[in-house]
Design an enzyme around this catalytic site. Sequence first.
Site, PDB file in Angstrom:
ATOM      1  N   VAL A  21       0.834  -1.205   0.000  1.00  0.00           N
ATOM      2  CA  VAL A  21       0.000   0.000   0.000  1.00  0.00           C
ATOM      3  C   VAL A  21       0.868   1.254   0.000  1.00  0.00           C
ATOM      4  O   VAL A  21       0.575   2.239  -0.682  1.00  0.00           O
ATOM      5  CB  VAL A  21      -0.962  -0.005   1.209  1.00  0.00           C
ATOM      6  CG1 VAL A  21      -1.701   1.324   1.313  1.00  0.00           C
ATOM      7  CG2 VAL A  21      -1.953  -1.150   1.107  1.00  0.00           C
ATOM      8  N   ALA A  22       1.957   1.221   0.765  1.00  0.00           N
ATOM      9  CA  ALA A  22       2.848   2.380   0.853  1.00  0.00           C
ATOM     10  C   ALA A  22       3.539   2.666  -0.467  1.00  0.00           C
ATOM     11  O   ALA A  22       3.823   3.822  -0.801  1.00  0.00           O
ATOM     12  CB  ALA A  22       3.890   2.145   1.952  1.00  0.00           C
ATOM     13  N   ILE A  24       2.433   2.241  -3.515  1.00  0.00           N
ATOM     14  CA  ILE A  24       1.565   2.651  -4.623  1.00  0.00           C
ATOM     15  C   ILE A  24       0.862   3.961  -4.276  1.00  0.00           C
ATOM     16  O   ILE A  24       0.116   4.031  -3.302  1.00  0.00           O
ATOM     17  CB  ILE A  24       0.511   1.571  -4.923  1.00  0.00           C
ATOM     18  CG1 ILE A  24       1.195   0.242  -5.286  1.00  0.00           C
ATOM     19  CG2 ILE A  24      -0.422   2.021  -6.033  1.00  0.00           C
ATOM     20  CD1 ILE A  24       0.257  -0.929  -5.353  1.00  0.00           C
ATOM     21  N   GLU A  26      -2.000   5.704  -4.566  1.00  0.00           N
ATOM     22  CA  GLU A  26      -3.350   5.376  -5.040  1.00  0.00           C
ATOM     23  C   GLU A  26      -4.100   6.571  -5.623  1.00  0.00           C
ATOM     24  O   GLU A  26      -4.917   6.422  -6.532  1.00  0.00           O
ATOM     25  CB  GLU A  26      -4.189   4.788  -3.886  1.00  0.00           C
ATOM     26  CG  GLU A  26      -3.773   3.408  -3.438  1.00  0.00           C
ATOM     27  CD  GLU A  26      -2.620   3.426  -2.438  1.00  0.00           C
ATOM     28  OE1 GLU A  26      -2.179   2.361  -2.018  1.00  0.00           O
ATOM     29  OE2 GLU A  26      -2.172   4.555  -2.090  1.00  0.00           O
ATOM     30  N   ASP A  68      -0.295  29.883 -39.887  1.00  0.00           N
ATOM     31  CA  ASP A  68      -0.773  30.569 -41.083  1.00  0.00           C
ATOM     32  C   ASP A  68      -0.679  32.077 -40.859  1.00  0.00           C
ATOM     33  O   ASP A  68      -0.546  32.541 -39.725  1.00  0.00           O
ATOM     34  CB  ASP A  68      -2.239  30.213 -41.360  1.00  0.00           C
ATOM     35  CG  ASP A  68      -2.395  28.746 -41.744  1.00  0.00           C
ATOM     36  OD1 ASP A  68      -1.477  28.218 -42.382  1.00  0.00           O
ATOM     37  OD2 ASP A  68      -3.431  28.153 -41.403  1.00  0.00           O
ATOM     38  N   ASP A 386      -6.299  24.746 -41.726  1.00  0.00           N
ATOM     39  CA  ASP A 386      -7.754  24.890 -41.787  1.00  0.00           C
ATOM     40  C   ASP A 386      -8.402  24.103 -42.926  1.00  0.00           C
ATOM     41  O   ASP A 386      -9.614  23.949 -42.958  1.00  0.00           O
ATOM     42  CB  ASP A 386      -8.149  26.363 -41.908  1.00  0.00           C
ATOM     43  CG  ASP A 386      -7.458  27.060 -43.075  1.00  0.00           C
ATOM     44  OD1 ASP A 386      -7.029  26.355 -44.020  1.00  0.00           O
ATOM     45  OD2 ASP A 386      -7.350  28.296 -43.061  1.00  0.00           O
ATOM     46  N   ASP A 390      -4.691  19.996 -45.157  1.00  0.00           N
ATOM     47  CA  ASP A 390      -3.800  20.258 -44.015  1.00  0.00           C
ATOM     48  C   ASP A 390      -3.804  19.106 -43.003  1.00  0.00           C
ATOM     49  O   ASP A 390      -2.982  19.095 -42.083  1.00  0.00           O
ATOM     50  CB  ASP A 390      -4.208  21.544 -43.292  1.00  0.00           C
ATOM     51  CG  ASP A 390      -3.892  22.786 -44.107  1.00  0.00           C
ATOM     52  OD1 ASP A 390      -2.899  22.751 -44.854  1.00  0.00           O
ATOM     53  OD2 ASP A 390      -4.636  23.773 -44.000  1.00  0.00           O
ATOM     54  N   ASN A 493      -2.420   8.283   1.804  1.00  0.00           N
ATOM     55  CA  ASN A 493      -2.319   8.380   0.351  1.00  0.00           C
ATOM     56  C   ASN A 493      -3.554   9.015  -0.293  1.00  0.00           C
ATOM     57  O   ASN A 493      -3.451   9.757  -1.269  1.00  0.00           O
ATOM     58  CB  ASN A 493      -2.096   6.997  -0.263  1.00  0.00           C
ATOM     59  CG  ASN A 493      -0.692   6.466   0.015  1.00  0.00           C
ATOM     60  OD1 ASN A 493       0.165   7.200   0.529  1.00  0.00           O
ATOM     61  ND2 ASN A 493      -0.442   5.213  -0.304  1.00  0.00           N
ATOM     62  N   ASP A 497      -2.613  13.161   1.869  1.00  0.00           N
ATOM     63  CA  ASP A 497      -1.736  13.507   0.746  1.00  0.00           C
ATOM     64  C   ASP A 497      -2.554  13.940  -0.465  1.00  0.00           C
ATOM     65  O   ASP A 497      -2.154  14.820  -1.228  1.00  0.00           O
ATOM     66  CB  ASP A 497      -0.860  12.310   0.343  1.00  0.00           C
ATOM     67  CG  ASP A 497       0.223  12.023   1.374  1.00  0.00           C
ATOM     68  OD1 ASP A 497       0.382  12.849   2.290  1.00  0.00           O
ATOM     69  OD2 ASP A 497       0.883  10.975   1.273  1.00  0.00           O
TER      70      ASP A 497
END
Length: 670
Positions: A21-22, A24, A26, A68, A386, A390, A493, A497
């Site tokens: 878990v730490a 990743i 999330e 252009d 345009d 193109d 997480n 965070d």
Amino acid sequence: SGVLKDYSIARMLLVAVALAVAAIPEGLPAIVTVSLALGVQRMAKNNAIVRKLSSVETLGGVSVICTDKTGTLTKNKMMVRKIYSGLKEVKDYNNFIERYNKADSNSSKKTLTIGNLDSNSALKLLIDNAVLCNDAYYINKETGQITGDPTEVALIELGSFYSVDKNKLEKDYPRKLEEPFDSERKMMTTISKISTGDNRRNQRYILFSKGAPEVIAGRCTRIIKNGRIENLTDSDKEKIIENNHTLAAKAMRNLAFAFKYLDELPDEEKIKEVEEDLVYLGMVGMIDPPRPEVYDAIEKCKRANIKIIMVTGDHKLTARAIGEELGILGPKDKVIDGTEFDLMTKEKLGKQIEYIRIFARVSPSNKVGIVEALKKNQHIVAMTGDGINDAPSLKKADIGVAMGVVGTDVSKESSDMILTDDNFATIVKAVKQGRVIYDNLKKFILFLLSCNISEVLLMFICIVVGDYIFYLITGERGFLYIPLLPVQILWMNLITDGLPAMALGIDPPEKNIMDRKATKSKEQILSRRRLTMVLWQGLVLTSGALFIYFAGPLFFNNHDLLHDRGIFQTSVFTTLVITQLLHTFNFRFENKGIFRRHIFENKYLNLAVIVSVLLQIGIIYIPWLQGIFKTASLGLYHWSLIIASSVVTILVINFINEIIYKKRKADNNS
């Protein structure tokens, strides 16, 4: 390691889950998506519709904009740029038109006045000629909307600059006859009746002609000089030709004007017979003028080291004139046309393209070659287009920019971004917004990664060598405990965070963001330098929590881990949370430290930090949340140690950042 130390498999499984878990972040995917989406929304408000989210970040790294001319750099409308009254240039008009073109097109415009010039003045007659010998007219005077041929619309607008109203003038001089413009004759003539209140020599009618300078001059025998009608000399004719060449060299479309008085109205079929023995009034030069906002946009690009390349189907002279006026073309820069382009090999084009600023008379297929050459030189290229043809160049470019007003559906489908106002300045605004978004992406990605590394390091150090360090500190064994539980890491997480990271995603831009030099190659968010930064910051972030983890039992004067493990664990958990929240301010100004003006300018970040702290307090003291997050109530003594550890940690990171910033600044200046 834990199994070898005779810890239970169940306990080690819990540790493994906590480490996973730490490791990743999330909240990262959701925060990236929301940040990009908010950036796209802001761009849409500024007339730039981004069709692909990934293009937002690429915009910030653009080093070349291929644009252009007509409608993008210019207004796509004709305007009188020069006036010759008789043989002399009207300087007052030059000064006015420069101010007018650089002013906001929606603001009120100051008009030039004729002043006390008498009715026989060449300039007064020239303006009357331009307005009366003209089939364009106002649809809406208040909005300034004029309908008609673009050239004649420009002449009506010229009259408005001199406060000459066509409707009023036509009441005083009603049109009686007209010989329309003909491509063979290259001129137009109208005959108007002079009102009884006018004192133009008591004449009854006035003939006005306009057309190609060489045609009009050939029909003139007289000229107005110093308010008097004099004979047209050979030197006068040479001067007219010289003025015509001067304006033509600046890619202007030129019209000359002449008049004469008539006693009688000729028969309609004989109007051509009276287009002789005219009095020469002067000449005007017209061009499609640049948009006022483009000047400032190009200056911003120059400061940012973004190259502007004009790619147009217009003639070389026309393109050069606009390029010089806008500052796109420098003294050593080159202009080439489609024929020259076709003769160049890919190798020669690759070498020359760094010095070519204008491609004139180019075809859509040439655009693909231009993009390929620039990309081969490691440029990040934005290309406008345009038309249907193109589409290949728009797809080939890093950022394909389609025109929303005049663009075809095919070009829009092939593009990454659509301009709803077809304006070059909008591209520059989008590049700026791209830089803002890219900077903010860097901020919250590096912030989240440094936080996750601190969590992983905390878990790893405590599990692998925790019991040994405890033994060195206390002389006893059995103090080892898991510093963070999986649910606590997940809380950090996603919540404590996640909220500040989201606020960093909408961080206000630095004031000098467009003064930063663009580089050829695309900058990587996780470059070697930044990976090193994330690692050392993660390690320092861990130090405060490690201090509480190992010194807690001593400072808290309680060795009963079985009874008070919740307090120890909550103290470590809260220390890391507070440290990470304070750490967000280290990313407001990349590597410049937190002691800067406007450090608290991001009100959303301030709010996110406060809310996160309150949420953390909630899970510590609310009983039913204590059961979910396995926390225990902390006292003032615990809080004092937690805050001291967190602040010291942040100050250490700030100190190191200051040293690195000053060293890099010194290296750049040397």
